[in-house]
Design a protein around this motif. Sequence first.
Motif, PDB file in Angstrom:
ATOM      1  N   PHE A  34       9.675-112.942  -5.775  1.00  0.00           N
ATOM      2  CA  PHE A  34       9.303-113.898  -6.940  1.00  0.00           C
ATOM      3  C   PHE A  34       9.136-115.352  -6.732  1.00  0.00           C
ATOM      4  O   PHE A  34       8.937-116.140  -7.552  1.00  0.00           O
ATOM      5  CB  PHE A  34       9.936-113.657  -8.331  1.00  0.00           C
ATOM      6  N   CYS A  35       9.366-115.869  -5.275  1.00  0.00           N
ATOM      7  CA  CYS A  35       9.215-117.258  -4.904  1.00  0.00           C
ATOM      8  C   CYS A  35       8.693-117.147  -3.468  1.00  0.00           C
ATOM      9  O   CYS A  35       8.517-116.038  -2.971  1.00  0.00           O
ATOM     10  CB  CYS A  35      10.505-117.797  -5.029  1.00  0.00           C
ATOM     11  N   VAL A  62       6.883-116.024  -9.764  1.00  0.00           N
ATOM     12  CA  VAL A  62       5.720-115.480  -9.475  1.00  0.00           C
ATOM     13  C   VAL A  62       5.569-114.159  -8.637  1.00  0.00           C
ATOM     14  O   VAL A  62       6.146-114.340  -7.526  1.00  0.00           O
ATOM     15  CB  VAL A  62       4.907-116.643  -9.034  1.00  0.00           C
ATOM     16  N   LEU A 293       7.149-112.544 -16.905  1.00  0.00           N
ATOM     17  CA  LEU A 293       6.196-111.843 -16.001  1.00  0.00           C
ATOM     18  C   LEU A 293       5.256-110.970 -16.711  1.00  0.00           C
ATOM     19  O   LEU A 293       5.795-110.399 -17.686  1.00  0.00           O
ATOM     20  CB  LEU A 293       6.796-110.963 -15.098  1.00  0.00           C
TER      21      LEU A 293
END
Length: 492
Positions: A34-35, A62, A293
């Motif tokens: 997520f990064c 993300v 999310l």
Amino acid sequence: MSTATALSPEIFAKYQPVIGLEVHVQLLTATKAFCGCINQYGGEPNTHVCPVCLGLPGALPVLNRKAVEYAVLAAKAINCQIRETSIFARKNYFYPDLPKGYQISQFDKPVAEHGWIDVPDAEGKRKRIGVTRLHMEEDAGKSVHDGFADSVSKTYIDLNRCGTPLVEIVSEPDLRTPDEAFEYLTRLKEILLYTGVSDCNMEEGSLRCDANVSVMLKGAERFGTKAEVKNVNSFRYIRSALEYEIERQIGILEEGGRVVQESRLWNNAEGRTYSMRSKEQAHDYRYFPEPDLPPLVVGVEWQAEILKALPELPETRRARMIAEYDLSAQDAATLTATREFADRFEVAAKKAKSPKRVAALLTSELTMRLRAAELEPEQSPVSMDGVVMAADLAESGELSSKMLKQLLDACFAEGKDFPEIYERDKPQQISDAGAIEKMIDEVIAANPKQVEQYRGGKKTVAAFFVGQVMRLSKGQANPALLNELVAKKLDS
């Protein structure tokens, strides 16, 4: 194996073990789930981190697109159905190496479910083991415990691993023996390595397994109370841990006790499990949808694009190679142990006069020497082109079995490829029919008993004469010509 109690075979026969496995697999992406932090094992502690994986306020995740593609690829390789819309959730629990206080995972709507893997059972028949689900999640950090001194210890937290993309693969409770569990894990790892989604390195934690095990009386309708065995870092140890735990639980029931639902740690040095904590239920984690999310949508077109990267998988490849190259099942299994080795064999097989002879060289002569030298296949001094050359010379009869062995011995002793050794030490093969016939006559004269056996109908004795002539010629007689002349002489 260390055991909990000494139980008789008769007592064991009363019970049926039930085993399910949860396998966590780190995905081989360049960055985290997520990064943008590097996804790499090791490094100075707490250097591969950022506000997202440290859980700092205001930092938003993300999703890594490549992690999704690898998850779908892994799921299809184990025959799962892909859910077009899946949901990320927060799995809440407190632990020092989980800085956010929750793990981003998936709960009731995983990315894939309803798969299966085939394994051999105790009778060698194929048994299908169901895969309940494959879901995506992030890894936690790592606690590093210092040695104890005067009852004081220190624990350090390394968050480099935080946010590493994982898939968790949960089997149905279809496994009934530790051996079946071992076979399931072996095949799962083999499939994942073929897809390239993970390196499955257990020493580095890329593949980790927890085993749920219970026992019940044979014929019972309900499963027994399960214990979860954690902290097992090899398939062999998982098998040993399951053997111990099955015996421990049977012993408790035989004494009139009750098995407690709990997590237990495997201590390999002592060969036993220890109680760790009571086993959590799903509601203990207070799952709820991850608000930062959106739903993950993997539509039909994206799935089709991802699946273009799905290679021919091990079981299918073995079946094809057996049919295409006339291999034995054992040779095909050896040659397909890794995707890279299978690829190299097939390139060589297409160049050689006899793919079957190439396979025989790789699985016998080369494998034997590699093991003796403690080398991996990619470290072999004999290249695949060298294997092809050796196989072709043997196939044409220009090299006897003894000559070939001697040349290969020299290759490994000197660390040189086969063509170089062959050109330097090229054996002088005897292909003169008159010279070979003279040696055959000599051997026949010295072995009248074997001649009578042959002429009495025992044709297999011809091999004895071939061997004797080959010894007399110091391995230099042309094998094809020798076999032909021996049969002709004996028949006359």
